[in-house]
Write a protein that holds these residues in place. Sequence first.
Motif, PDB file in Angstrom:
ATOM      1  N   THR A 170     -35.717 -10.842  49.535  1.00  0.00           N
ATOM      2  CA  THR A 170     -37.158 -10.562  49.572  1.00  0.00           C
ATOM      3  C   THR A 170     -37.529  -9.619  50.709  1.00  0.00           C
ATOM      4  OG1 THR A 170     -37.586 -12.532  50.900  1.00  0.00           O
ATOM      5  CG2 THR A 170     -37.755 -12.770  48.500  1.00  0.00           C
TER       6      THR A 170
ATOM      7  N   CYS B  65     -41.648  -9.894  38.231  1.00  0.00           N
ATOM      8  CA  CYS B  65     -41.542 -11.288  37.793  1.00  0.00           C
ATOM      9  C   CYS B  65     -42.251 -12.211  38.785  1.00  0.00           C
ATOM     10  CB  CYS B  65     -40.073 -11.684  37.685  1.00  0.00           C
ATOM     11  SG  CYS B  65     -39.208 -11.824  39.271  1.00  0.00           S
ATOM     12  N   VAL B  66     -42.260 -13.488  38.437  1.00  0.00           N
ATOM     13  CA  VAL B  66     -42.666 -14.533  39.379  1.00  0.00           C
ATOM     14  C   VAL B  66     -41.372 -15.060  39.983  1.00  0.00           C
ATOM     15  CG1 VAL B  66     -43.703 -16.818  39.631  1.00  0.00           C
ATOM     16  CG2 VAL B  66     -44.705 -15.142  38.049  1.00  0.00           C
ATOM     17  N   TYR B  67     -41.273 -15.027  41.305  1.00  0.00           N
ATOM     18  CA  TYR B  67     -40.083 -15.521  41.993  1.00  0.00           C
ATOM     19  C   TYR B  67     -40.476 -16.738  42.808  1.00  0.00           C
ATOM     20  CZ  TYR B  67     -36.291 -15.875  45.372  1.00  0.00           C
ATOM     21  OH  TYR B  67     -35.265 -16.343  46.150  1.00  0.00           O
ATOM     22  N   ILE B  68     -39.789 -17.853  42.580  1.00  0.00           N
ATOM     23  CA  ILE B  68     -40.030 -19.087  43.330  1.00  0.00           C
ATOM     24  C   ILE B  68     -38.760 -19.418  44.104  1.00  0.00           C
ATOM     25  CG2 ILE B  68     -40.586 -21.546  43.202  1.00  0.00           C
ATOM     26  CD1 ILE B  68     -42.001 -20.854  40.494  1.00  0.00           C
ATOM     27  N   HIS B  69     -38.911 -19.537  45.408  1.00  0.00           N
ATOM     28  CA  HIS B  69     -37.803 -19.822  46.321  1.00  0.00           C
ATOM     29  C   HIS B  69     -38.024 -21.244  46.836  1.00  0.00           C
ATOM     30  CE1 HIS B  69     -34.879 -18.314  49.415  1.00  0.00           C
ATOM     31  NE2 HIS B  69     -35.362 -19.341  50.063  1.00  0.00           N
ATOM     32  N   ASP B  70     -37.231 -22.186  46.366  1.00  0.00           N
ATOM     33  CA  ASP B  70     -37.387 -23.595  46.740  1.00  0.00           C
ATOM     34  C   ASP B  70     -36.310 -23.969  47.752  1.00  0.00           C
ATOM     35  OD1 ASP B  70     -37.528 -26.357  46.945  1.00  0.00           O
ATOM     36  OD2 ASP B  70     -37.896 -26.659  44.816  1.00  0.00           O
TER      37      ASP B  70
ATOM     38  N   PHE C 209     -33.788 -21.458  43.032  1.00  0.00           N
ATOM     39  CA  PHE C 209     -34.784 -20.394  42.845  1.00  0.00           C
ATOM     40  C   PHE C 209     -35.043 -20.249  41.353  1.00  0.00           C
ATOM     41  CE2 PHE C 209     -30.655 -18.368  42.742  1.00  0.00           C
ATOM     42  CZ  PHE C 209     -30.737 -17.542  41.636  1.00  0.00           C
ATOM     43  N   THR C 210     -36.184 -19.664  41.039  1.00  0.00           N
ATOM     44  CA  THR C 210     -36.581 -19.412  39.656  1.00  0.00           C
ATOM     45  C   THR C 210     -37.135 -18.005  39.546  1.00  0.00           C
ATOM     46  OG1 THR C 210     -37.145 -21.747  39.366  1.00  0.00           O
ATOM     47  CG2 THR C 210     -38.033 -20.210  37.750  1.00  0.00           C
TER      48      THR C 210
ATOM     49  N   THR D   2     -33.066 -19.777  36.283  1.00  0.00           N
ATOM     50  CA  THR D   2     -32.961 -20.593  37.494  1.00  0.00           C
ATOM     51  C   THR D   2     -31.560 -20.473  38.065  1.00  0.00           C
ATOM     52  OG1 THR D   2     -32.349 -22.555  36.227  1.00  0.00           O
ATOM     53  CG2 THR D   2     -34.688 -22.258  36.696  1.00  0.00           C
TER      54      THR D   2
ATOM     55  N   SER E 240     -39.156 -15.721  36.651  1.00  0.00           N
ATOM     56  CA  SER E 240     -39.834 -15.786  35.360  1.00  0.00           C
ATOM     57  C   SER E 240     -40.379 -14.402  35.046  1.00  0.00           C
ATOM     58  CB  SER E 240     -40.963 -16.816  35.438  1.00  0.00           C
ATOM     59  OG  SER E 240     -41.637 -16.880  34.207  1.00  0.00           O
TER      60      SER E 240
END
Length: 137
Positions: free
Chosen positions: A41, A122-127, A133-134, A5, A136
Amino acid sequence: MPIITGSFDENRQPIINVLIGVHGGEESDIFPIPLLAMIDTGATMTGISAKVAGILKLKSLGKQSMTSVHGVTEEETYSISISFFDSDHQPHKPHHNIKAAGHRSDLNGVEVIIGCDVLGRCVYIHDGIRQTFTLSF
């Protein structure tokens, strides 16, 4: 599965610490170097600055046409390894044989652009609300 993270910088960019090295298939006495990277991205390919390519003494794989905000340019490509640091500042297992393009942009100390070629692993999470961001893997 490693989970990494991070927070956005003052320009609302997802910035992460990475370790960039010569791809394991090449002979080298050069150790990987820690650098700042920006997650992009919109980038198809990971990019490194000419400065980093020089420090690591990377051998060019040849030139490739790249489209960016600067138009279409021919850029050198290199084979690198990349590791991401977790919140305890420990590098995770490296991802090898990443084809990275040279980039010319001045990104305020950021020497690496993480593109969708790596994000696709990976799994990319953009908050945007929490400015975090995360990743995984």
